[in-house]
Design an enzyme around this catalytic site. Structure first.
Site, PDB file in Angstrom:
ATOM      1  N   ASP A   1       0.867  -1.242  -0.070  1.00  0.00           N
ATOM      2  CA  ASP A   1      -0.104  -0.159   0.061  1.00  0.00           C
ATOM      3  C   ASP A   1       0.779   0.717  -0.337  1.00  0.00           C
ATOM      4  OD1 ASP A   1      -2.241   1.810  -0.003  1.00  0.00           O
ATOM      5  OD2 ASP A   1      -2.185   1.865   2.763  1.00  0.00           O
ATOM      6  N   SER A   2       0.101   2.789  -0.214  1.00  0.00           N
ATOM      7  CA  SER A   2       0.863   3.203  -0.325  1.00  0.00           C
ATOM      8  C   SER A   2       1.761   4.371   1.359  1.00  0.00           C
ATOM      9  CB  SER A   2       0.467   4.698  -0.284  1.00  0.00           C
ATOM     10  OG  SER A   2      -0.641   5.243  -0.355  1.00  0.00           O
TER      11      SER A   2
ATOM     12  N   CYS B   1      -4.286  -1.387  -2.031  1.00  0.00           N
ATOM     13  CA  CYS B   1      -4.792   0.533  -2.698  1.00  0.00           C
ATOM     14  C   CYS B   1      -5.285   0.517  -3.554  1.00  0.00           C
ATOM     15  CB  CYS B   1      -2.854   0.791  -2.712  1.00  0.00           C
ATOM     16  SG  CYS B   1      -3.276   2.328  -2.996  1.00  0.00           S
TER      17      CYS B   1
ATOM     18  N   GLU C   1      -5.323   9.656   9.215  1.00  0.00           N
ATOM     19  CA  GLU C   1      -3.513   9.697   9.453  1.00  0.00           C
ATOM     20  C   GLU C   1      -3.347  10.445  10.414  1.00  0.00           C
ATOM     21  OE1 GLU C   1      -0.606   9.284   7.107  1.00  0.00           O
ATOM     22  OE2 GLU C   1      -1.980   7.525   6.207  1.00  0.00           O
TER      23      GLU C   1
ATOM     24  N   CYS D   1     -11.344   2.878  -0.843  1.00  0.00           N
ATOM     25  CA  CYS D   1      -9.636   4.403   0.024  1.00  0.00           C
ATOM     26  C   CYS D   1      -9.447   3.208   1.499  1.00  0.00           C
ATOM     27  CB  CYS D   1      -9.297   5.394  -0.514  1.00  0.00           C
ATOM     28  SG  CYS D   1      -8.872   5.371   0.924  1.00  0.00           S
TER      29      CYS D   1
ATOM     30  N   HIS E   1      -8.171   3.658   3.836  1.00  0.00           N
ATOM     31  CA  HIS E   1      -7.967   4.204   4.811  1.00  0.00           C
ATOM     32  C   HIS E   1     -10.114   4.252   5.655  1.00  0.00           C
ATOM     33  CE1 HIS E   1      -4.053   6.148   4.054  1.00  0.00           C
ATOM     34  NE2 HIS E   1      -4.563   6.283   5.268  1.00  0.00           N
TER      35      HIS E   1
END
Lengths: 272, 272
Positions: A14-15, A77, A156, A188, A190
């Site tokens: 993932d990023s 991702c 985040e 996504c 997140h």
């Protein structure tokens, strides 16, 4: 080179930290599989960046994962899955799967109205990959996409439970709420961390899909189908690599995963 | 190698678009100087990343700017100035200046109470560079730092004028407002775009410092002092380079700069 070694690890990348929500699901559904996770924390986020760079970054990561002799790769991702999966699949001898097809399939299974919403990064939504994959599965489906670029920094920076997050959810999703979708994909990795707030906002008439669950199912089908699933009975080993310092990643990982990650190694991904 | 060519351009770099607020000030105060601007949009943001990576990224950028035969370099990024300036200055034959010392000097000149606030990225604040530089100039000064990691995405995603921004300003700066600072440094090149909201929040008893103005003055002093200022009388030329696609950068640049940027070139900074 196909690794016929069943005990070889699965590569997951993932990023950054978001893909841990997918890794967690793999750990749950495939508890025997060893995992090598890579988070590209030096170049995070991907969602505002271009296709060319995302393909280039992903290629470097796959070359790194190959040095770990992985038997399969999961692009955990959405942005990289949306923009790079087709290219990477062609180039790689190792099977590569993404999160878009599993997420789309779950939504198509779920929807009655055939109106599906997708939220994701700028790059994911602009690529229209979810639309393409969904309408290939269900030609009558219509898809409404909405980029929500502030969701990742909100998660985040620890604002998932702050009330401004509700206001930003409303800002992005007001129109979608007043559309006739009955299913929405969290496009996504997140976003599952905002799931309860988003569910609350939409109410119980809209089904929220987290592609992580179906992705782990796809991985299982792939490994079993190719007779590559790990049946050694040994305790699974998890290794974590990042391209920036381990500190922040560790904090986040320990809040997502069901156990404490002790060792995280930093590498220079640009060398691959 | 010192470029004694007065018409050589000044190199200005940032992690992305924020440094354009510094470039704008250089264009205003030094209208004869040619500028080569680089924005590292493929790896933006820097503020959440580690010292080692920021030094590595900055080195690559300086090597790139050297290929453009710049006569001086301005690090128009607080994070890179805070973490990498000392190292880069030692390594480079070209004069390199950052934004921290100019910003600190402006604040020390301004303060009466000798209590100075600094807002910036996680990395800038954690480095304590502003504190160190300020107390070297004014040993009696005390400095309160506060990282505001959501400010950059709020600006980049066009929320500068949305009311959630006021709530997030309050969230981060409540304590600082109730402290006895009389001067506050906007220690991130994105923050001047929130300046009016922050000024409104603090009221007129707190002086807000934008280091861009003093940085351009420092550059002027450096160039004049070394007899390197451009006195050719020709129209200044501005060149823009980025490491990701030009599209978003262009939109932002055209909202910050006093003229429309037509040509922006993308390069692969990892090759330098």
């Amino acid at each position: 080179m196909i690794h016929k070694d069943r005990t070889a690890p699965v590569g997951v990348f993932d990023s950054g930290v978001g893909g841990l929500t997918v890794a967690r699901e793999i750990m749950r559904q495939l508890p025997d599989e060893n995992i090598v996770y890579f988070g590209d924390t030096a170049r995070v986020p991907y969602g505002s960046k271009s296709k060319n760079n995302i393909i280039r970054f992903s290629r470097q990561i796959i070359r790194f994962l190959e040095t770990k002799s992985v038997k399969a790769i999961v692009i955990a991702c959405n942005t990289a899955s949306a923009l790079a999966l087709d290219v990477l699949k062609e180039e790689s001898d190792i099977p590569v799967i993404g999160v878009i097809t599993p997420g789309a399939r779950a939504a198509v299974k779920e929807t009655r109205s055939k109106k599906i919403g997708v939220v994701g990064t700028e790059a994911t939504i602009r690529s229209h990959t979810y639309s393409k994959v969904i309408t290939e599965m269900e030609p009558e489906a219509s898809v409404i996409g909405k980029p929500c670029p502030l969701f990742v920094p909100l998660v985040e920076e620890g604002f998932a439970k702050h009330h401004v997050t509700d206001e930003i959810i409303e800002y992005y999703l007001k129109e979608m709420k007043h559309s006739d979708i009955d299913t929405m994909i969290l496009g996504c990795t997140h976003y599952p961390l905002l799931r309860s707030r988003i569910m609350e906002y939409f109410g119980k008439d809209v089904h929220i899909v987290n592609p992580a669950y179906e992705t782990a199912m796809d991985l299982k089908a792939l490994l079993v189908g190719q007779d590559m699933d790990n049946d050694s009975g040994n305790l699974a080993r998890y290794e974590f690599y990042v391209s920036d310092t381990a500190e922040k990643f560790k904090h986040f990982a320990n809040s997502i995963l069901p156990y404490n990650v002790e060792t995280i190694q930093q590498i220079n991904i640009e060398e691959y």
